[in-house]
Design an enzyme around this catalytic site. Structure first.
Site, short mmCIF file in Angstrom:
data_model
loop_
_atom_site.label_atom_id
_atom_site.label_comp_id
_atom_site.label_asym_id
_atom_site.label_seq_id
_atom_site.Cartn_x
_atom_site.Cartn_y
_atom_site.Cartn_z
N PHE A 142 0.86 -1.19 0.00
CA PHE A 142 0.00 0.00 0.00
C PHE A 142 0.89 1.23 0.00
O PHE A 142 1.63 1.47 0.95
CB PHE A 142 -0.96 0.05 1.19
CG PHE A 142 -1.87 1.25 1.09
CD1 PHE A 142 -3.03 1.20 0.33
CD2 PHE A 142 -1.53 2.46 1.69
CE1 PHE A 142 -3.85 2.32 0.19
CE2 PHE A 142 -2.35 3.59 1.54
CZ PHE A 142 -3.51 3.52 0.80
N ASP A 227 9.18 3.07 2.22
CA ASP A 227 7.98 3.86 2.50
C ASP A 227 7.70 3.77 3.99
O ASP A 227 7.12 2.80 4.47
CB ASP A 227 6.80 3.33 1.66
CG ASP A 227 5.53 4.15 1.90
OD1 ASP A 227 5.49 4.92 2.88
OD2 ASP A 227 4.58 4.00 1.11
N LYS A 256 2.06 11.40 7.07
CA LYS A 256 1.22 11.14 8.23
C LYS A 256 1.67 11.89 9.48
O LYS A 256 1.42 13.08 9.59
CB LYS A 256 1.11 9.63 8.45
CG LYS A 256 0.36 8.95 7.29
CD LYS A 256 -0.26 7.62 7.62
CE LYS A 256 -1.26 7.23 6.54
NZ LYS A 256 -0.88 6.09 5.75
C1 PLP Z 1 -1.04 6.18 4.24
C2 PLP Z 1 0.06 5.65 3.44
C3 PLP Z 1 0.40 6.21 2.18
C4 PLP Z 1 -0.41 7.30 1.53
O1 PLP Z 1 -0.50 8.48 2.27
P1 PLP Z 1 -1.64 9.55 1.91
O2 PLP Z 1 -1.29 10.73 2.76
O3 PLP Z 1 -2.94 8.92 2.27
O4 PLP Z 1 -1.54 9.84 0.46
C5 PLP Z 1 1.51 5.70 1.53
N1 PLP Z 1 2.22 4.69 2.04
C6 PLP Z 1 1.93 4.12 3.23
C7 PLP Z 1 2.78 3.02 3.76
C8 PLP Z 1 0.82 4.56 3.96
O5 PLP Z 1 0.50 3.97 5.11
#
Ligand code: PLP
Length: 404
Positions: A142, A227, A256
């Site tokens: 994700f 990520d 985040k």
């Molecule tokens: C939440 C998340 C994203 C995307 O972030 P947004 O601010 O919703 O675009 C990307 N990678 C990971 C691992 C995430 O948990």
């Protein structure tokens, strides 16, 4: 439910695109680990807005920084310098040990920016023939919701009927270093991976996986892009989840909790020349690096360190995990987690986790199901031992019941 609550939910349903299916609670206030609904019921937030509110709801110091900055200057665009961006760069570089920073807004934008940067690096530094760059990603990843990103998702819900998609991505299983070795070829520019797969249900890779991944990437001149949008900034009990593995990424993505939930702020960090390939006019964002975002992010990083939230995440995460493991319930298949990134996986049955989350709500706990049978638990990093114990009592009471 009072009529006003029904109205909020019904009005959302009437006018809003139905791309979410929220639990039936309407929140109007938050403080620390707690949130209150419109009727004054209090809940322990065990989702923290998917880990964006790690510092706790409405942290007073982040709030003060935001209000103070909002009175002075909010947006200049990058056409001009502002007096916050340099300080944000300095502080995030000092915190993470990175050399270069690219500020963006959402997490998905940080992912997109990293993809653009590693491709450019591939063509201009590694010498990959133009248009041939390949990026390796993992099954069940994700990385956000933009078109570029959902194009290499393996989840049919996430990608279904949104194509056609961009080529240049190769999918391998998560946690399988041999598969990475096999997938790398001379055109591979990067391996993009989550240290722990969050949305997939808090999937922790086997010990030693990332050591091998790091070696393979180094040996083949492939950029390791971690990520850490969800795992980063203390969530797993270390500043970055990579520290559990004793490795360093070439490119790290944060988002985040970088703003403590006040504002969308994300960043691409690199410790080599990947971001150095971007020249004026080749990438940008109207809001990226704006003074309000920078002031908020600076305060969010400061309180994380000053108030010992990372150490607390390690301590309370261990307590929470141990407590969950002590719950004897037939419905539980596995409990796992690292720091305050926890999950209870139930024996599979459609909608089961959702029913448990609704039962938890009635007990004063907000948690979110993921993939039908996993309950994800990720409270703010400011949670205390008493609050963990309070939560565990309720988890035990609910999980030992049958909501099948
Ligand atoms: C939440 C998340 C994203 C995307 O972030 P947004 O601010 O919703 O675009 C990307 N990678 C990971 C691992 C995430 O948990």
């Amino acid at each position: 439910m009072s009529s006003s609550v029904i109205d909020f939910i019904a009005t959302e349903a009437r006018f809003g695109a139905r791309n979410y299916e929220p639990i039936g609670v309407v929140l109007s206030r938050g403080e620390g680990v707690w949130v209150w609904d419109t009727q004054g019921n209090r809940y322990l937030d065990c989702l923290s807005a998917y880990s964006a509110v790690s510092q706790g709801h409405c942290h007073p110091k982040i709030l003060a920084a935001m209000v103070e900055q909002a009175h002075r200057l909010t947006l200049t665009s990058r056409a001009f310098h502002n007096d916050q961006l340099a300080l944000f760069y300095e502080e995030i570089a000092a915190l993470t040990g990175s050399h270069k920073v690219l500020p963006m807004n959402s997490g998905a934008e940080a992912v997109e920016s990293a993809i653009k940067s590693v491709r450019k690096w591939g063509y201009e530094v590694k010498g990959v023939p133009d248009g041939q760059a390949e990026i390796i990603v993992c099954a069940n990843n994700f990385h956000g919701r933009t078109l570029g990103v959902v194009g290499f998702s393996t989840d049919p819900e996430t990608r279904g009927h949104f194509g056609p998609f961009a080529p240049g991505f190769k999918v391998i299983p998560f946690g399988d270093a041999a598969a990475l070795a096999e997938a790398i070829n001379p055109n591979t520019v990067a391996f993009l991976v989550e240290p722990i797969q969050g949305e997939a249900g808090v999937v922790i890779p086997p010990a030693g996986y990332f050591t091998e991944v790091r070696e393979l990437c180094t040996a083949n001149n492939v950029m390791l892009v971690l990520d850490e949008i969800q795992t980063g900034l203390g969530r797993t009990g270390k500043l970055l989840a990579e520290q559990h593995e004793g490795i360093e990424a070439d490119v790290t993505l944060l988002g985040k909790a970088l703003s403590g939930g006040f504002y969308p702020v994300s960043a691409v960090l690199s410790n080599n020349d990947v971001l150095g390939t971007l020249r004026p006019g080749q990438h940008g964002s109207t809001f990226g690096g704006n003074p309000l975002a920078c002031a908020v992010a600076r305060a969010a990083m400061r309180v994380l360190v000053e108030e010992g939230m990372i150490e607390n995440a390690a301590r309370q995460g261990a307590r929470f995990l141990e407590g969950l493991k002590d719950i004897r319930a037939n419905t539980i298949r596995e409990v796992r987690g690292r720091g305050l990134m926890l999950a209870v996986e139930l024996h599979p049955e459609p909608g089961r986790a959702r029913r448990y989350c609704e039962a938890l709500q009635a007990k004063g706990i907000l948690a979110k199901d993921t993939h039908e049978h996993t309950i994800r638990i990720a409270p703010p990093l400011v949670i205390t031992s008493d609050q963990v114990d309070w939560a565990l009592e309720r988890f035990a009471a609910i999980l030992t019941q049958d909501f099948s």
